[in-house]
Design an enzyme around this catalytic site. Structure first.
Site, mmCIF file in Angstrom:
data_model
loop_
_atom_site.group_PDB
_atom_site.id
_atom_site.type_symbol
_atom_site.label_atom_id
_atom_site.label_comp_id
_atom_site.label_asym_id
_atom_site.label_seq_id
_atom_site.Cartn_x
_atom_site.Cartn_y
_atom_site.Cartn_z
ATOM 1 N N VAL A 139 -1.773 0.175 -10.003
ATOM 2 C CA VAL A 139 -1.355 -1.190 -9.558
ATOM 3 C C VAL A 139 -2.162 -1.759 -10.749
ATOM 4 C CG1 VAL A 139 -2.552 -2.353 -8.158
ATOM 5 C CG2 VAL A 139 -1.141 -3.176 -8.273
ATOM 6 N N GLY B 165 -5.462 1.324 -6.056
ATOM 7 C CA GLY B 165 -5.806 0.363 -7.005
ATOM 8 C C GLY B 165 -5.685 0.433 -8.494
ATOM 9 N N HIS C 181 0.906 -0.974 0.079
ATOM 10 C CA HIS C 181 -0.087 -0.301 -0.256
ATOM 11 C C HIS C 181 1.147 1.309 -0.098
ATOM 12 C CE1 HIS C 181 -4.069 0.612 0.746
ATOM 13 N NE2 HIS C 181 -3.716 1.978 0.966
ATOM 14 N N ASP D 37 -2.795 7.392 -1.498
ATOM 15 C CA ASP D 37 -4.459 6.804 -2.406
ATOM 16 C C ASP D 37 -4.246 6.528 -3.558
ATOM 17 O OD1 ASP D 37 -7.302 6.545 -3.099
ATOM 18 O OD2 ASP D 37 -7.899 8.926 -3.384
ATOM 19 N N GLY D 38 -5.361 5.931 -4.459
ATOM 20 C CA GLY D 38 -4.931 5.230 -5.588
ATOM 21 C C GLY D 38 -4.027 4.285 -6.023
#
Length: 344
Positions: free
Chosen positions: A200, A197, A190, A194-195
């Site tokens: 990746v 997902g 992680h 933010d962002g």
């Protein structure tokens, strides 16, 4: 912390999935389709990917709305619309990058992807940067924290360790397994505020393109995840404190699910191509296929060579070449007797 050494088993299901994907890719790569059909499919894939990948993260826009936004590209937009436009722009950029084979898979590329998908959606100080703060992952249904990722001071080293693993094993480990491991381990680390997902999923596409599966053009495996978001999160995520669990994480179940998704999308695309290709405008006759097969084997063909493969008269042979040119399957190089034809 130890050097990243992922735990997984080549289960019978995973092995069968890898074999089936190789077969499906071979079949698709050895079929010829008109440029019209391919362009339509590329457009559709971008729309589905932009919709699915942002929907997974909670974007409320329907696919019909996403199509309109991508087509019209409005100037005054909400964050939900910006998410879609950013993702679509990143798809187009990475598509061009992988076609040129200029995509060096490293941390710099990853941060550039993050910059592209999150521009205008988060503070500039965090956009395209590894996180410098602690984060945690909540279960929205239970309203409780279920995962504590590694501390921010460890993120850079963990990411470099992951990239080193991919680089050092690219000739030893199947590309599908490498891409799947990268995807899950990224989520485990992680590394972004933010962002994570969206970033990746695009980065995984870059890795998959290295094995000859150009997912940017024709495929949208994000849609498979979006069909059951809860299952996707359950497979790709972990629970607990990173430092307590990182040595026990088993990637096998995720890799099976990951390859299931690729098979699902390959079958969908093959079916769509079959339906759209069989029309009076796009169907290829035996003599057309003979030309394409010869070029695939020898890199090019000339009219003189073609005349030795068929009894068709010169005017008819010209029509055969022109048909393939019109369909965008071949290109003409040179003039007069020096003219050769190659795959486009």
């Amino acid at each position: 912390m130890t050097v990243f050494d992922p735990k997984y088993t080549i289960s019978s299901r995973l092995l069968e999935n890898i074999k089936r994907i190789a077969t499906l890719i071979y079949e698709l790569n050895n079929r010829s389709f008109s440029r019209v059909v391919l362009l339509e499919l590329i457009k559709r894939a971008h729309e589905i990917s932009a919709h699915a990948s942002t929907s997974i993260e909670g974007n409320p826009l329907a696919l019909t709305e996403v199509k309109k936004i991508i087509k019209k590209h409005p100037k005054h937009i909400r964050d939900s619309e910006r998410e879609v436009l950013n993702y679509n722009s990143a798809l187009i950029w990475l598509d061009k990058l992988t076609r040129k084979r200029d995509a060096k898979f490293d941390l710099s590329l990853l941060l550039n992807i993050h910059q592209a998908v999150m521009a205008g959606l988060m503070p500039v100080s965090q956009c395209g940067k590894l996180r410098k703060e602690a984060v945690f992952v909540n279960d929205p249904a239970k309203r409780e924290t279920i995962y504590w990722p590694p501390d921010q001071q460890d993120v850079k080293a963990l990411m470099q360790d992951l990239f080193d693993f991919v680089s050092q094993n690219k000739d030893e480990v199947d590309s599908l397994i490498l891409a799947g491991i990268f995807h899950k381990q990224f989520v485990v680390i992680h590394p972004l505020m933010d962002g994570n997902g969206r970033t990746v999923r695009l980065a995984t596409k870059v890795l998959l393109s290295a094995m000859g599966l150009n997912t940017f053009n024709l495929f949208s495996f994000e849609d498979y995840y979006n069909q059951n978001v809860a299952k996707y999160f359950a497979q790709v995520g972990v629970k607990g404190n990173y430092y307590d669990i990182y040595q026990q994480i088993d990637f096998t179940s995720w890799l099976e699910y990951f390859t299931d998704g690729i098979i699902d999308e390959l079958l969908r695309v093959a079916n769509v191509l079959e339906q759209k290709s069989v029309t009076p405008q796009t169907i290829l006759r035996t003599h057309h296929q003979n030309i394409l097969d010869y070029i695939k084997k020898h890199d090019f063909i000339t009219d003189k060579i073609y005349s030795t493969l068929t009894a068709r008269a010169k005017p008819t042979r010209n029509q055969d070449f022109n048909r393939l040119l019109d369909l965008g399957l071949i290109e003409r190089v040179g003039k007069g007797k020096a003219t050769i034809y190659r795959l486009k």
